[in-house]
Scaffold this active site. Structure first.
Site, short mmCIF file in Angstrom:
data_model
loop_
_atom_site.label_atom_id
_atom_site.label_comp_id
_atom_site.label_asym_id
_atom_site.label_seq_id
_atom_site.Cartn_x
_atom_site.Cartn_y
_atom_site.Cartn_z
N ARG A 77 57.70 8.92 99.96
CA ARG A 77 57.13 7.81 99.23
C ARG A 77 58.03 7.90 97.59
O ARG A 77 58.72 8.47 97.60
CB ARG A 77 55.56 8.24 99.04
CG ARG A 77 55.45 9.04 98.20
CD ARG A 77 54.39 9.65 98.18
NE ARG A 77 53.00 11.15 97.61
CZ ARG A 77 53.43 11.29 96.46
NH1 ARG A 77 54.31 10.40 95.74
NH2 ARG A 77 53.04 12.14 96.37
N GLY A 78 57.21 6.78 97.05
CA GLY A 78 58.18 6.67 95.95
C GLY A 78 56.74 7.61 94.92
O GLY A 78 55.66 8.34 95.88
N GLU A 80 55.84 10.69 92.04
CA GLU A 80 55.78 12.05 92.05
C GLU A 80 54.71 13.26 92.71
O GLU A 80 54.81 13.17 94.09
CB GLU A 80 56.03 12.57 90.27
CG GLU A 80 56.63 11.49 89.65
CD GLU A 80 57.15 11.85 87.88
OE1 GLU A 80 56.30 13.01 88.24
OE2 GLU A 80 57.27 11.33 87.72
N THR A 82 51.02 15.19 94.24
CA THR A 82 49.85 14.72 94.24
C THR A 82 49.54 15.75 94.79
O THR A 82 50.04 16.64 95.65
CB THR A 82 49.69 13.34 94.68
OG1 THR A 82 48.08 13.01 94.05
CG2 THR A 82 49.88 12.91 95.70
N GLY A 146 51.10 5.43 95.76
CA GLY A 146 52.89 5.34 96.54
C GLY A 146 52.84 4.74 98.00
O GLY A 146 52.06 5.51 98.07
N GLY A 157 50.52 5.00 101.14
CA GLY A 157 49.31 4.07 100.24
C GLY A 157 48.80 4.54 99.34
O GLY A 157 49.66 4.83 98.17
N PHE A 158 47.38 5.18 99.66
CA PHE A 158 46.67 5.58 98.46
C PHE A 158 45.83 6.52 98.41
O PHE A 158 44.90 6.38 99.69
CB PHE A 158 45.66 3.68 97.75
CG PHE A 158 44.66 3.58 98.97
CD1 PHE A 158 43.40 4.10 99.42
CD2 PHE A 158 45.12 2.07 99.26
CE1 PHE A 158 42.94 3.44 99.99
CE2 PHE A 158 43.97 2.14 100.72
CZ PHE A 158 42.78 2.72 100.52
N ALA A 159 44.92 7.13 97.59
CA ALA A 159 44.27 8.27 97.48
C ALA A 159 42.96 8.10 96.56
O ALA A 159 43.77 8.47 95.49
CB ALA A 159 44.84 9.66 97.63
N CYS A 176 51.49 13.88 89.21
CA CYS A 176 51.88 12.32 89.46
C CYS A 176 53.43 12.30 87.74
O CYS A 176 53.13 11.51 86.87
CB CYS A 176 51.71 10.97 89.06
SG CYS A 176 49.72 10.69 90.25
#
Length: 233
Positions: A77-78, A80, A82, A146, A157-159, A176
């Site tokens: 994913r894009g 850094e 996490t 990401g 997706g998201f967190a 990140c």
């Protein structure tokens, strides 16, 4: 209105298994075998290292993280570094962006809007930061985003931090790659409410439906790509 199938996993899931599940769903979506799908889940403790991570941002060795019970995964994913773990609501949209504007920047902003609307339901003001992806409460990041896109079909997706352990963010890596801002959670911002995933997930799902213009269709679990029938929410 477009349909979006919801797969909501109630127990923490290993990161590698859910990554494989995403790849399989992406291929089915690209082939037109399934409609848009949203996976909502929590992960077992995992540090993920994205494509743009800097070597010095991981502060604790993989061996020590393993001793602490935290898996390390290098992912495509894009973004850094996490952390994912129990108490954090993770969303993996498998969407065909040709039906949602066909614009990657718009897609990222839409994911942020979902989180902003969700935390707003609890009286918090979620904001964006110019040049940074994610959602913030003041100077503290409450949600990371990401993504990866293959022929206009999305994954990752998201967190959103609800009541997860924030110590790994503060101890084990530079979240990140951002050194001058902190992290937070709904539990830290609103300690008196005792918020848990069941308090948050329905609100997030409503926000997702509005922002992306979809009608969620709920599946029973365990399920993979519609193996079981539709149930009502």
């Amino acid at each position: 209105m477009l349909h979006c199938h919801l797969l909501s996993y109630q127990e923490p899931q290993p990161y590698g298994e859910m990554l494989a599940r995403q790849y399989a769903l992406v291929e089915k979506r690209r082939a037109g075998e399934i409609e848009d799908t949203l996976l909502l889940l929590e992960h077992t403790p995992t540090v993920t290292i994205g494509k743009t991570a800097q070597g010095g941002d991981l502060l604790t060795s993989p061996a020590e993280l393993a001793r602490l019970g935290i898996t390390v995964e290098t992912v495509d994913r894009g973004g850094e570094i996490t952390y994912h773990g129990p108490g954090q609501l993770v969303g993996y949209p498998i969407l065909d962006l040709r039906q949602h504007g066909q614009d990657l920047h718009r897609y990222l902003r839409d994911l942020e809007e979902v989180i902003i609307r969700t935390v707003g339901e609890f009286g918090l003001e979620g904001t964006r930061k110019p040049g940074l992806t994610g959602v913030w409460i003041g100077e503290r990041k409450i949600a990371a985003i990401g993504i990866k896109v293959r022929q206009w079909v999305t994954m990752h997706g998201f967190a959103l931090n609800i009541d997860n352990d924030l110590n790994p963010y503060r101890r084990d890596f530079i979240p990140c790659g951002i050194r001058d801002r902190g992290v937070t959670s709904l539990a830290e911002e609103l300690p008196d409410l005792g918020l848990k995933r069941p308090d948050v997930e329905p609100r997030l799902l409503r926000a997702f439906a509005v922002v992306f213009g979809v009608s969620p269709v709920f599946y029973a679990l365990p399920v993979f790509a519609g193996e079981m029938g539709i149930i009502t929410p």
